[in-house]
Write a protein that holds these residues in place. Structure first.
Motif, PDB file in Angstrom:
ATOM      1  N   PRO A  63       0.846  -1.198   0.000  1.00 50.67           N
ATOM      2  CA  PRO A  63       0.000   0.000   0.000  1.00 50.67           C
ATOM      3  C   PRO A  63       0.880   1.247   0.000  1.00 50.67           C
ATOM      4  N   ASP A  64       0.261   2.403  -0.151  1.00 46.83           N
ATOM      5  CA  ASP A  64       0.993   3.668  -0.101  1.00 46.83           C
ATOM      6  C   ASP A  64       1.192   4.151   1.321  1.00 46.83           C
ATOM      7  N   ALA A  65       0.344   3.666   2.231  1.00 48.72           N
ATOM      8  CA  ALA A  65       0.465   4.026   3.646  1.00 48.72           C
ATOM      9  C   ALA A  65      -0.232   2.955   4.470  1.00 48.72           C
ATOM     10  N   VAL A  66       0.179   2.834   5.729  1.00 47.61           N
ATOM     11  CA  VAL A  66      -0.451   1.909   6.670  1.00 47.61           C
ATOM     12  C   VAL A  66      -0.931   2.696   7.873  1.00 47.61           C
ATOM     13  N   VAL A  67      -2.158   2.429   8.310  1.00 48.79           N
ATOM     14  CA  VAL A  67      -2.698   3.099   9.493  1.00 48.79           C
ATOM     15  C   VAL A  67      -3.167   2.044  10.495  1.00 48.79           C
ATOM     16  N   TRP A  68      -3.121   2.412  11.781  1.00 46.29           N
ATOM     17  CA  TRP A  68      -3.546   1.527  12.863  1.00 46.29           C
ATOM     18  C   TRP A  68      -4.648   2.202  13.684  1.00 46.29           C
ATOM     19  N   MET A  89      -8.836   1.257  -0.086  1.00 48.48           N
ATOM     20  CA  MET A  89      -8.659   0.848   1.306  1.00 48.48           C
ATOM     21  C   MET A  89      -8.561  -0.669   1.370  1.00 48.48           C
ATOM     22  N   VAL A  90      -7.578  -1.174   2.123  1.00 43.96           N
ATOM     23  CA  VAL A  90      -7.351  -2.621   2.233  1.00 43.96           C
ATOM     24  C   VAL A  90      -7.330  -3.005   3.712  1.00 43.96           C
ATOM     25  N   PRO A  91      -8.269  -3.840   4.182  1.00 42.47           N
ATOM     26  CA  PRO A  91      -8.217  -4.315   5.572  1.00 42.47           C
ATOM     27  C   PRO A  91      -7.099  -5.331   5.756  1.00 42.47           C
ATOM     28  N   PHE A  92      -6.466  -5.315   6.939  1.00 42.97           N
ATOM     29  CA  PHE A  92      -5.372  -6.230   7.251  1.00 42.97           C
ATOM     30  C   PHE A  92      -5.543  -6.735   8.675  1.00 42.97           C
ATOM     31  N   GLY A 107      -2.618   0.075  -4.745  1.00 43.34           N
ATOM     32  CA  GLY A 107      -2.090   1.016  -3.770  1.00 43.34           C
ATOM     33  C   GLY A 107      -3.135   1.405  -2.742  1.00 43.34           C
ATOM     34  N   GLY A 108      -3.037   2.636  -2.265  1.00 39.75           N
ATOM     35  CA  GLY A 108      -4.002   3.138  -1.297  1.00 39.75           C
ATOM     36  C   GLY A 108      -3.525   2.964   0.132  1.00 39.75           C
ATOM     37  N   VAL A 109      -4.476   2.874   1.054  1.00 36.18           N
ATOM     38  CA  VAL A 109      -4.190   2.842   2.487  1.00 36.18           C
ATOM     39  C   VAL A 109      -4.560   1.477   3.050  1.00 36.18           C
ATOM     40  N   CYS A 110      -3.609   0.850   3.734  1.00 36.82           N
ATOM     41  CA  CYS A 110      -3.860  -0.408   4.430  1.00 36.82           C
ATOM     42  C   CYS A 110      -4.279  -0.090   5.859  1.00 36.82           C
ATOM     43  N   PHE A 111      -5.390  -0.659   6.293  1.00 35.14           N
ATOM     44  CA  PHE A 111      -5.887  -0.483   7.657  1.00 35.14           C
ATOM     45  C   PHE A 111      -5.517  -1.732   8.462  1.00 35.14           C
ATOM     46  N   GLY A 224     -13.177  -8.546   2.473  1.00 31.51           N
ATOM     47  CA  GLY A 224     -12.817  -7.141   2.584  1.00 31.51           C
ATOM     48  C   GLY A 224     -13.231  -6.286   1.416  1.00 31.51           C
ATOM     49  N   THR A 225     -14.079  -6.789   0.533  1.00 32.38           N
ATOM     50  CA  THR A 225     -14.465  -6.029  -0.660  1.00 32.38           C
ATOM     51  C   THR A 225     -15.729  -5.202  -0.465  1.00 32.38           C
ATOM     52  N   LEU A 226     -16.411  -5.362   0.670  1.00 26.87           N
ATOM     53  CA  LEU A 226     -17.655  -4.631   0.905  1.00 26.87           C
ATOM     54  C   LEU A 226     -17.574  -3.694   2.103  1.00 26.87           C
ATOM     55  N   GLY A 227     -16.636  -3.917   3.006  1.00 29.37           N
ATOM     56  CA  GLY A 227     -16.521  -3.087   4.193  1.00 29.37           C
ATOM     57  C   GLY A 227     -15.549  -3.701   5.175  1.00 29.37           C
ATOM     58  N   PHE A 228     -15.280  -2.969   6.263  1.00 32.82           N
ATOM     59  CA  PHE A 228     -14.394  -3.433   7.327  1.00 32.82           C
ATOM     60  C   PHE A 228     -15.214  -4.175   8.374  1.00 32.82           C
ATOM     61  N   LEU A 229     -14.845  -5.410   8.685  1.00 33.74           N
ATOM     62  CA  LEU A 229     -15.487  -6.147   9.765  1.00 33.74           C
ATOM     63  C   LEU A 229     -14.802  -5.742  11.064  1.00 33.74           C
TER      64      LEU A 229
END
Length: 481
Positions: A63-68, A89-92, A107-111, A224-229
């Motif tokens: 991703p371009d950035a990772v957030v916690w 947005m990519v859930p992790f 790319g984008g932001v990994c959560f 993870g394609t519809l929302g964050f669980l």
């Protein structure tokens, strides 16, 4: 040709290499830091690389950035920011997936949701508990110690429970306790625009409902394609009074699979029944230092009362003998059972030890029980004809099995044979009325097979659901569809 890309025959998945980075929209990083704090937002190359892959063979796509985020409110705010800036947005969770589900191919932001780790709403009387994405299955069962309850879905890895819900995970106990789908009662979901949804209604944990569309099941397996669980309310089960396990040997894989079918038809209440072919049995025996013969094997486990188990053991032994097999020994002590199942859970590493320095790829198909013997034997012949190392292991109690293909990724010919075999195996399962994935999910590698499995109408229905919930296609883009 997703698997071919996975085997590194055609460069990076999507357009991204392992350390590439493109600028995020101006102001987004500062806005994310304002919500989560500076230490909880990173653009460091090593951090991005760590979050750009799972345990599959799909090439790293960082991703371009990772957030916690630390709580659901922070996650909502940051999701809304990404949505406003049209950023993927990519859930992790724990990164233990097997189909490239966390690879940020656009790319984008990994959560990274590992710091949301609350366990709440435990109801011993109602057999339910609520967990956030940072809670793993081992952590939950440790928390439940002393309650007389446990959560039995066991994919092997110590995966995040919300991640297991996202992939529709299964495992060795599924034949008795089911997969994640029937064991999730409610989900708290953050949608792509930051809004909040409780799939069964806020605070609800009923065992069944006829109230409208089954939104919970829609999100289980959505990858993870519809929302964050962000929270899963789970069904718990009572610990069995007594447990016994056994390793059984057979003259051939056909005999072992045939025995499995008859055990199920005879309604022997097995909790686990796992197949190891001759190669896998030998590999596991050597790797885990067990004295097991190199023969087709079933590992089975029975749960029940002390009185009931004696009858079940006798019935199981008779069926094993009917198929030319023998029970090596019944393991009742906890340490003996744990040693046996530790060997089964180490099958991946045991397979890799067959060819040191090589890499592995785990296939995953599921077929109707009646077709299992023929499909397994056809797959063994295909492996031999292809000249591949691919020991077989399976949760055969529900028709699900894997070949762990061990190969040299730098050998184009061998990698191509792995790719071709995996496609044939998927289509063989479909031709038998089965599915291209019983538990690993679609991710990047099985999108073409999913189209063949569902047909045009089914895939179009999925696309319409995706368009309705994520019209900008920002949630984990490039996966499943």
């Amino acid at each position: 040709m997703a698997l071919r890309r996975a085997l590194r025959l055609a460069g990076a998945v999507g357009r991204r290499g392992c350390c590439s980075q493109r600028p995020l929209p101006p102001g987004l990083l500062q806005a994310l830091r304002a919500v989560a704090g500076d230490p909880n937002v990173s653009v460091a190359a090593a951090v991005r690389q760590q979050h750009g892959h799972d345990e599959s063979m799909h090439r790293c796509a960082p991703p371009d950035a990772v957030v916690w985020p630390h709580d659901v409110e922070q996650l909502q705010e940051m999701a809304a920011l990404c949505h406003r800036h049209r950023v993927p947005m990519v859930p992790f969770g724990t990164g233990t997936g097997l189909e490239g589900g966390v690879n940020a191919v656009q790319g984008g932001v990994c959560f990274d949701l590992s710091r949301m780790a609350a366990i709440s709403e435990l109801s011993v009387e109602d057999f339910s508990v609520a967990v956030e994405p940072g809670v793993t299955r081992k952590a939950l069962n440790a928390y439940l110690r002393g309650t007389g309850l446990w959560f039995p879905v066991d994919p092997g890895a110590d995966a995040s429970l919300c991640g297991m819900a996202a992939t529709g995970a299964s495992g060795t106990n599924a034949v008795r306790y089911g997969t994640m789908r029937p064991n999730v009662l409610n989900l708290r979901v953050v949608l792509p625009d930051g809004s909040l949804l409780h799939t069964a209604g806020p605070g609800r944990s009923a065992r069944k409902s006829a109230a409208g569309y089954d939104l919970t099941s829609l999100f289980v397996g959505s990858e993870g394609t519809l929302g964050f669980l962000t929270q899963a309310t789970l069904r718990l089960h009572p610990l069995p009074e007594a447990v016994v396990a056994a390793a059984c040997t057979f003259p051939s894989v056909r005999d072992a699979v045939g025995c499995t079918v008859q055990v199920l038809q005879a309604a022997v209440p097995v909790a686990r029944i796992e197949l190891l072919d001759e190669v896998m049995a030998g590999a596991c025996s050597r790797y885990s230092r067990l004295e097991l013969p190199e023969a087709a094997m079933l590992f089975l486990e029975l749960h029940g009362s002390q009185r009931g188990l004696a009858e079940q053991q006798q019935q199981a032994e008779e069926l094993v003998q009917l198929h030319g097999g023998s029970v090596l020994a019944w393991a009742q002590a906890v340490e003996d059972r744990e040693r046996l199942w530790a060997a089964r859970h180490s099958a991946w590493f045991a397979a890799l030890a067959l060819r040191p320095g090589c890499q592995g790829y785990s296939t995953d198909v599921c077929v109707p029980i009646s077709r299992l013997p023929d499909v397994v034997l056809e797959t063994q012949r295909d492996l031999r004809d292809s000249g591949l190392t691919g020991p077989m292991v399976g949760h055969v109690g529900d028709g699900n099995f894997h070949c762990i293909l061990v190969f040299r990724a730098d050998d184009p010919d061998e990698a191509q044979r792995v790719h071709d075999f995996a496609e044939r195996l998927g289509r063989r399962a479909l031709a038998a009325g089965g599915t291209c994935t019983g538990e690993h999910g679609v991710g990047l590698g099985k999108r073409a097979l999913l189209r063949e499995e569902l047909g045009a109408a089914g895939l179009e229905a999925m696309r319409r659901i995706k368009d309705a919930l994520d019209p900008l296609h920002l949630m984990n883009p490039g996966k499943v569809l």
